[in-house]
Design an enzyme around this catalytic site. Structure first.
Site, mmCIF file in Angstrom:
data_model
loop_
_atom_site.group_PDB
_atom_site.id
_atom_site.type_symbol
_atom_site.label_atom_id
_atom_site.label_comp_id
_atom_site.label_asym_id
_atom_site.label_seq_id
_atom_site.Cartn_x
_atom_site.Cartn_y
_atom_site.Cartn_z
ATOM 1 N N HIS A 58 0.829 -1.197 0.000
ATOM 2 C CA HIS A 58 0.000 0.000 0.000
ATOM 3 C C HIS A 58 0.871 1.257 0.000
ATOM 4 O O HIS A 58 0.547 2.250 -0.660
ATOM 5 C CB HIS A 58 -0.925 -0.023 1.220
ATOM 6 N N GLU A 99 2.116 1.892 -3.470
ATOM 7 C CA GLU A 99 1.027 2.466 -4.271
ATOM 8 C C GLU A 99 0.997 3.984 -4.119
ATOM 9 O O GLU A 99 0.897 4.723 -5.102
ATOM 10 C CB GLU A 99 -0.311 1.865 -3.833
ATOM 11 N N HIS A 100 1.111 4.459 -2.895
ATOM 12 C CA HIS A 100 1.118 5.906 -2.648
ATOM 13 C C HIS A 100 2.335 6.572 -3.277
ATOM 14 O O HIS A 100 2.239 7.642 -3.887
ATOM 15 C CB HIS A 100 1.123 6.181 -1.141
ATOM 16 N N GLU A 125 -4.116 7.836 7.708
ATOM 17 C CA GLU A 125 -5.095 6.944 7.078
ATOM 18 C C GLU A 125 -5.400 5.760 7.990
ATOM 19 O O GLU A 125 -6.556 5.334 8.108
ATOM 20 C CB GLU A 125 -4.567 6.456 5.727
#
Length: 439
Positions: free
Chosen positions: A46, A49-50, A126
């Site tokens: 993840h 991905e960022h 997040e």
């Protein structure tokens, strides 16, 4: 029209040409997600991905999004347990721009230390936002209840401490080991000229070679065959409602019986006319939301029931749900005139409506090509739904719903966990593997 081919370096490409639209969606799929991680690097998929949005050798982070938004396009990405996808939806006249941007992000991202440190703060926020959302917490807690120490239980976002540990070296090492041409699918759906697109794709992605091809690569984790645990986990959180996830045995990704399970699930808890909705919400008025859903992974799968309600109602509600499960039989379904045919039409209608955009078609084609290395036309899906018969329904019923609730997760407060466990699975194994967790 569909086309599936490979570039010389092993990248798979799936094309669906739709002449009557003016848009095209391009997705880059990587066979990598939180399931490929371990407890020490959980969340790195993840995080990567960022980071692919944070700037390349020729574009700043703002340039990346502006290039697409200035022509009315949409750029986004997501990470799951078994796959990561970067995608752009854009007018067909700007297809090459989409391929340019996605290839630039994939091959030329800078991964500057200052950007990595900044993004750690973003992702930690997040994670905290996820903690504030009881439904998100419930999903992660249920994964732990069902899969224990297996990597399928790891949260997609990772943990705050693991995110803090990431650095440029660990990120690039992971990318070099996992992000390979062989583990990648390019899915394109929309108005596309299939005769010329192969050369254009090759121009942007054909030069990509496995960085470890001449070394001894650390291969992506092979997928395990996890057993579904018998356990119940309770997270104490000060909120108004008790959020509940009850789990049963499901079907693995690609199981030929999936359409029979979808039909049974639709009947039991898949909509407002389902047994669960009509009994627990409409007749008893115990909740606002209740539904059942299917989660299928490579080598494993679960069937789940979700609801939330006043904790004071939870014991009665769980008893009613368990009673409905015990009474749920294929024979009951057959008592209703033309019910099987109606359920098939409902499934087919939902499936067809889900194909109304180029994005949904790209997602579907990309996922199928990534895990099964083939194309499954919609007509084939519709035929398989039509072919579901009573014997198949009984077989699936025996291996899923009829086995009853195996595990569960609860988020909220003022619940009696001992009483809940006794209702759900009154055996010593369940008590041994069950516990209350504090935030």
């Amino acid at each position: 029209m569909y086309n599936l081919f490979k570039l010389n370096n092993g990248v798979k490409v799936v094309l669906e040409s739709i002449d009557y639209v003016n848009s095209v969606t391009v997705g880059i799929w990587i066979k990598n997600g939180s399931r490929n991680e371990n407890k020490y690097n959980n969340g790195i998929s993840h995080f990567i991905e960022h980071m692919l949005f944070k700037g390349t050798k020729t574009r700043t982070a703002k340039d990346i999004v502006e290039c697409i938004e200035d022509v009315g396009g949409q750029l986004n990405a997501f990470t799951g347990k078994e796959a990561t996808c970067f995608y752009i939806k854009i007018l067909d006249t700007h297809l090459e721009l989409a391929l340019d941007i996605l290839s630039d992000m994939l091959f030329n991202s800078l991964f500057l230390e200052e950007d990595i440190e900044k993004e750690k703060k973003v992702i930690i926020e997040e994670i905290k936002m996820n903690i504030d959302n009881p439904e998100d917490m419930l999903m992660d807690l249920y994964s732990k209840a069902a899969y224990g120490e297996d990597s399928l239980s790891l949260p997609i976002l990772g943990e705050i401490e693991t995110v803090k540990s990431f650095n440029r070296h660990s990120i690039l090492e992971y990318i070099n080991n996992i992000y390979t041409p062989e583990s990648t699918v390019i899915s394109i759906s929309g108005k596309v000229e299939s005769s010329s697109i192969e050369k254009i794709i090759d121009r942007y992605f054909g030069h990509w070679n496995n960085a470890n091809s001449n070394n001894s690569p650390i291969q992506a984790l092979s997928y395990s065959y996890p057993l579904i645990n018998k356990s119940h986990l309770f997270l104490n959180k000060q909120i108004e409602q008790l959020h509940i996830n009850l789990g049963m045995n499901g079907l693995v990704l690609g199981d030929e019986n999936i359409y029979a399970l979808m039909l049974l699930n639709t009947y039991f808890g898949g909509g407002a006319s389902s047994i669960l909705f009509q009994k627990i919400r409409e007749e008893l008025g115990m909740c606002y939301t209740i539904y059942s859903y299917i989660s299928s992974y490579v080598n494993s799968g679960t069937l789940n029931i979700y609801t939330s309600m006043n904790p004071k109602s939870s014991i009665k509600a769980i008893k009613y749900i368990k009673n409905e499960l015990e009474n749920f039989k294929v024979s009951n379904l057959l008592k209703e005139k033309d019910k099987v045919s109606k359920l098939k039409e409902q499934l087919k209608g939902n499936f067809i409506l889900g194909l109304e955009s180029t994005s949904s078609r790209m997602f579907r084609n990309g996922r199928i090509a990534l895990f099964f290395d083939k194309i499954i036309p919609p007509e084939e899906i519709l035929n398989k739904i039509d072919q579901v018969d009573i014997d198949q329904l009984k077989h699936v019923m025996d291996n899923t719903f009829s086995k009853g609730i195996e595990n569960s997760a609860f988020v909220g407060e003022n619940f009696d966990e001992d009483k809940i466990i006794r209702i759900l699975s009154p055996d010593k194994v369940a008590f041994k593997n069950s516990k209350k967790i504090e935030l």
